[in-house]
Design a protein around this motif. Structure first.
Motif, short mmCIF file in Angstrom:
data_model
loop_
_atom_site.label_atom_id
_atom_site.label_comp_id
_atom_site.label_asym_id
_atom_site.label_seq_id
_atom_site.Cartn_x
_atom_site.Cartn_y
_atom_site.Cartn_z
N MET A 1 36.79 42.74 27.82
CA MET A 1 37.71 41.85 28.54
C MET A 1 36.91 40.78 29.29
N ARG A 2 37.36 39.55 29.19
CA ARG A 2 36.65 38.46 29.84
C ARG A 2 36.81 38.55 31.35
N PRO A 3 35.74 38.11 32.11
CA PRO A 3 35.82 38.15 33.56
C PRO A 3 37.03 37.40 34.12
N GLY A 4 37.44 36.30 33.46
CA GLY A 4 38.58 35.54 33.95
C GLY A 4 39.86 36.34 33.97
N ARG A 5 39.99 37.31 33.07
CA ARG A 5 41.19 38.14 33.03
C ARG A 5 41.11 39.32 33.99
N LEU A 6 39.93 39.58 34.51
CA LEU A 6 39.76 40.73 35.41
C LEU A 6 40.07 40.39 36.86
N TRP A 7 39.97 39.12 37.23
CA TRP A 7 40.18 38.75 38.63
C TRP A 7 41.52 39.25 39.18
N PRO A 8 42.65 39.00 38.47
CA PRO A 8 43.94 39.46 39.03
C PRO A 8 44.02 40.97 39.19
N LEU A 9 43.32 41.72 38.34
CA LEU A 9 43.34 43.17 38.43
C LEU A 9 42.46 43.67 39.58
N LEU A 10 41.40 42.94 39.87
CA LEU A 10 40.45 43.39 40.89
C LEU A 10 40.88 43.03 42.30
N VAL A 11 41.62 41.94 42.46
CA VAL A 11 41.94 41.46 43.81
C VAL A 11 42.63 42.51 44.67
N PRO A 12 43.69 43.20 44.19
CA PRO A 12 44.32 44.21 45.06
C PRO A 12 43.37 45.33 45.45
N TYR A 13 42.54 45.80 44.50
CA TYR A 13 41.60 46.87 44.82
C TYR A 13 40.58 46.42 45.85
N VAL A 14 40.04 45.23 45.67
CA VAL A 14 39.02 44.74 46.59
C VAL A 14 39.60 44.54 47.99
N LEU A 15 40.80 43.97 48.07
CA LEU A 15 41.42 43.75 49.37
C LEU A 15 41.67 45.06 50.10
N TRP A 84 29.13 42.27 39.57
CA TRP A 84 29.13 41.07 40.39
C TRP A 84 30.54 40.57 40.71
N LEU A 85 31.54 40.96 39.90
CA LEU A 85 32.89 40.49 40.14
C LEU A 85 33.46 41.00 41.47
N PRO A 86 33.49 42.32 41.72
CA PRO A 86 33.98 42.76 43.03
C PRO A 86 33.10 42.30 44.18
N ARG A 87 31.80 42.17 43.95
CA ARG A 87 30.93 41.68 45.02
C ARG A 87 31.24 40.23 45.34
N ALA A 88 31.50 39.44 44.31
CA ALA A 88 31.86 38.04 44.55
C ALA A 88 33.19 37.94 45.31
N LEU A 89 34.14 38.80 44.95
CA LEU A 89 35.42 38.81 45.65
C LEU A 89 35.24 39.20 47.11
N ARG A 90 34.43 40.22 47.36
CA ARG A 90 34.19 40.64 48.74
C ARG A 90 33.50 39.52 49.53
N THR A 91 32.60 38.82 48.88
CA THR A 91 31.94 37.70 49.54
C THR A 91 32.95 36.62 49.91
N GLY A 92 33.87 36.34 49.00
CA GLY A 92 34.91 35.37 49.30
C GLY A 92 35.80 35.80 50.45
N VAL A 93 36.17 37.09 50.47
CA VAL A 93 36.98 37.61 51.58
C VAL A 93 36.21 37.48 52.89
N ALA A 94 34.91 37.78 52.87
CA ALA A 94 34.09 37.68 54.08
C ALA A 94 34.03 36.25 54.59
N VAL A 95 33.86 35.29 53.68
CA VAL A 95 33.74 33.89 54.08
C VAL A 95 35.06 33.38 54.67
N VAL A 96 36.17 33.67 53.99
CA VAL A 96 37.48 33.19 54.46
C VAL A 96 37.83 33.83 55.80
N SER A 97 37.62 35.15 55.92
CA SER A 97 37.97 35.85 57.15
C SER A 97 37.09 35.39 58.31
N ALA A 98 35.79 35.24 58.06
CA ALA A 98 34.90 34.75 59.11
C ALA A 98 35.27 33.32 59.50
#
Length: 230
Positions: A1-15, A84-98
């Protein structure tokens, strides 16, 4: 599965799994620190308010480092999802929240400055400084993830960030390289250039460090280790 299709599936878990408590505590502590000064004094000198705002930025950066931690990293080493996908998402959450926490610190900091100096508060310069500091701390956290199999980024970033801040504040650096220059001083402009460079370098380091070493590189390393053991 391509990374682009994984983002919507990962976002709820990462959050759900992000370690937000340290960042929330840091944001509240920063708001209380600056807000209490406003309530007690009613109007601080510009230099004193900037000192409190900087303290709030340090708190937020350290709190954001813990958002990158993944307590389930040891049980998710073999998954169809690139690490790297969940790590990138967590980094984005950290940046936006901070960033949201920083907005509160900055607004309260502006209210803490006396009316005669409030218009002199360097909003943009302090925001650049906070962004550079956040990027440096997140780079330390990303390095910690590599060294602790994904679960100890905040534990490495916290002492590293505090040590760097103390050294930057106390080291006898040339006037043009002082990162925490007083606002309106001759060194203020050059210190913003220092933070711009730090922001670029640290952001690039975060991008590199959140990626896992390639399988080819890992295999080559394993072969060298096995050869040396013979």
């Amino acid at each position: 599965m391509r990374p682009g299709r994984l983002w919507p599936l990962l976002v709820p878990y990462v959050l759900r799994s992000c370690r937000m408590t340290p960042l929330l505590a840091a944001a509240v502590a920063g708001w209380l620190l600056v807000g209490a000064a406003t309530a007690v004094s009613g109007g601080l000198r510009l230099s004193d308010a900037v000192l409190l705002i900087r303290a709030g930025a340090v708190l937020l950066a350290v709190g954001a480092a813990f958002v990158l931690d993944d307590s389930a990293a040891a049980t998710t080493e073999v998954t169809p999802v690139p690490r790297w996908l969940p790590r990138a998402l967590r980094t984005g959450v950290a940046v936006v929240s901070a960033g949201a926490g920083w907005l509160g610190v900055l607004v309260l900091g502006a209210r803490a400055v006396g009316p005669e100096e409030r218009g002199l508060l360097p909003w943009a310069g302090l925001t650049l400084e906070a962004a550079g500091l956040l990027a440096v701390v997140l780079a330390l956290a990303a390095l910690g993830l590599r060294l602790t199999a994904g679960s100890g980024g905040g534990a490495l970033a916290t002492p590293g960030a505090l040590l760097l801040v103390v050294l930057a504040a106390l080291a006898p650096l040339p006037e043009g390289l002082q990162p925490f220059a007083p606002p309106l001083s001759r060194a203020w402009g050059s210190s913003r250039a220092v933070w711009a460079v730090l922001l670029g370098v640290a952001a690039s380091a975060v991008v590199v460090l959140i990626r896992e070493p390639s399988a080819a590189a890992t295999g080559a390393c394993d072969l060298r280790t096995a050869g040396e053991g013979r």
